[in-house]
Design a protein around this motif. Structure first.
Motif, mmCIF file in Angstrom:
data_model
loop_
_atom_site.group_PDB
_atom_site.id
_atom_site.type_symbol
_atom_site.label_atom_id
_atom_site.label_comp_id
_atom_site.label_asym_id
_atom_site.label_seq_id
_atom_site.Cartn_x
_atom_site.Cartn_y
_atom_site.Cartn_z
ATOM 1 N N VAL A 153 8.946 2.827 -0.042
ATOM 2 C CA VAL A 153 8.137 1.642 -0.320
ATOM 3 C C VAL A 153 7.459 1.810 -1.680
ATOM 4 C CG1 VAL A 153 6.168 0.250 0.443
ATOM 5 C CG2 VAL A 153 7.731 1.246 2.135
ATOM 6 N N GLU A 154 7.617 0.798 -2.549
ATOM 7 C CA GLU A 154 6.960 0.840 -3.841
ATOM 8 C C GLU A 154 5.479 0.519 -3.668
ATOM 9 O OE1 GLU A 154 8.737 -0.536 -7.719
ATOM 10 O OE2 GLU A 154 7.184 -2.071 -7.439
ATOM 11 N N ARG A 155 4.644 1.376 -4.212
ATOM 12 C CA ARG A 155 3.182 1.221 -4.137
ATOM 13 C C ARG A 155 2.633 0.931 -5.519
ATOM 14 N NH1 ARG A 155 1.923 1.023 1.279
ATOM 15 N NH2 ARG A 155 3.256 2.511 2.355
ATOM 16 N N GLN A 156 1.647 0.068 -5.577
ATOM 17 C CA GLN A 156 0.971 -0.228 -6.834
ATOM 18 C C GLN A 156 -0.448 0.310 -6.752
ATOM 19 O OE1 GLN A 156 1.287 -4.340 -7.890
ATOM 20 N NE2 GLN A 156 3.518 -4.301 -7.850
ATOM 21 N N GLU A 157 -0.876 0.949 -7.814
ATOM 22 C CA GLU A 157 -2.212 1.535 -7.870
ATOM 23 C C GLU A 157 -2.963 0.950 -9.062
ATOM 24 O OE1 GLU A 157 -3.319 3.685 -5.604
ATOM 25 O OE2 GLU A 157 -1.414 4.109 -4.630
ATOM 26 N N ALA A 158 -4.264 0.888 -8.929
ATOM 27 C CA ALA A 158 -5.142 0.457 -10.018
ATOM 28 C C ALA A 158 -6.405 1.301 -9.952
ATOM 29 C CB ALA A 158 -5.467 -1.019 -9.891
ATOM 30 N N GLU A 159 -6.790 1.869 -11.103
ATOM 31 C CA GLU A 159 -7.926 2.775 -11.132
ATOM 32 C C GLU A 159 -8.803 2.474 -12.347
ATOM 33 O OE1 GLU A 159 -8.105 7.390 -10.113
ATOM 34 O OE2 GLU A 159 -6.876 6.971 -11.871
ATOM 35 N N PRO A 160 -10.064 2.084 -12.127
ATOM 36 C CA PRO A 160 -10.959 1.842 -13.257
ATOM 37 C C PRO A 160 -11.205 3.151 -14.034
ATOM 38 C CG PRO A 160 -11.883 0.945 -11.224
ATOM 39 C CD PRO A 160 -10.698 1.787 -10.840
#
Length: 169
Positions: A153-160
């Protein structure tokens, strides 16, 4: 403790890297970084201790890829993906050695500054970077990436993050 040796990653080291410093997902973190090196957009450094990889850092010669970075006054290579493994090896100078080698390589290419992003939830790294002279806050951005977990499963991450720069002159 034996002394740490910092070397540019070689393709023949990828299996050892995967064995000693595991990736979170299905695809190898190290192979992706090595591919950037082969393409010429990066240099992947590996820290070795007693013939085992214990850390890594990627120099992105093209700079930070975040959209927000095009407005920053400082354009410079980005130091990315700094990591020391296993956690018990941290605070023993391995990260500092990787950063020092990377800064020297950046200066050798004629750059006068280098930058890096630090996640807002990583105060230990922020303090290390401050001690090493990364005191100029250039800008805030959200680091975004995708990865494939072990189930495919492709996961998307976002980190400030905050982007810091250091003068090399």
């Amino acid at each position: 403790m034996s002394s740490v040796e910092i070397r540019i990653c070689e393709g023949s080291s990828l299996d050892l890297l995967d064995r000693w410093i595991p990736s979170n997902g299905r695809t190898s973190f190290h192979r992706r970084r090595f591919e950037q090196q082969v393409a010429g957009s990066g240099t992947y450094l590996v820290a070795w201790l007693d013939q085992r990889p214990v850390g890594h850092l990627l120099i992105l010669w093209t700079g930070c890829a975040a959209d927000e970075s095009r407005h920053w006054p400082v354009r410079c290579p980005e130091l990315n993906a700094l990591g020391v493994w296993p956690p018990r090896q941290r605070r023993q100078g391995i990260g500092r050695a990787l950063l020092g080698r990377a800064e020297a390589m950046v200066a050798e290419r004629g750059y006068v500054a280098v930058g890096l992003g630090v996640a807002d939830d990583n105060p230990d790294a922020f303090r290390l970077y401050q001690r090493l002279g990364y005191t100029t806050r250039v800008g805030r951005y959200v680091d975004r990436w995708t990865w494939v977990d072990h189930d495919g499963v492709e996961r998307q991450e976002a980190e400030p993050c905050t982007f810091l720069a250091k003068s090399l002159t």
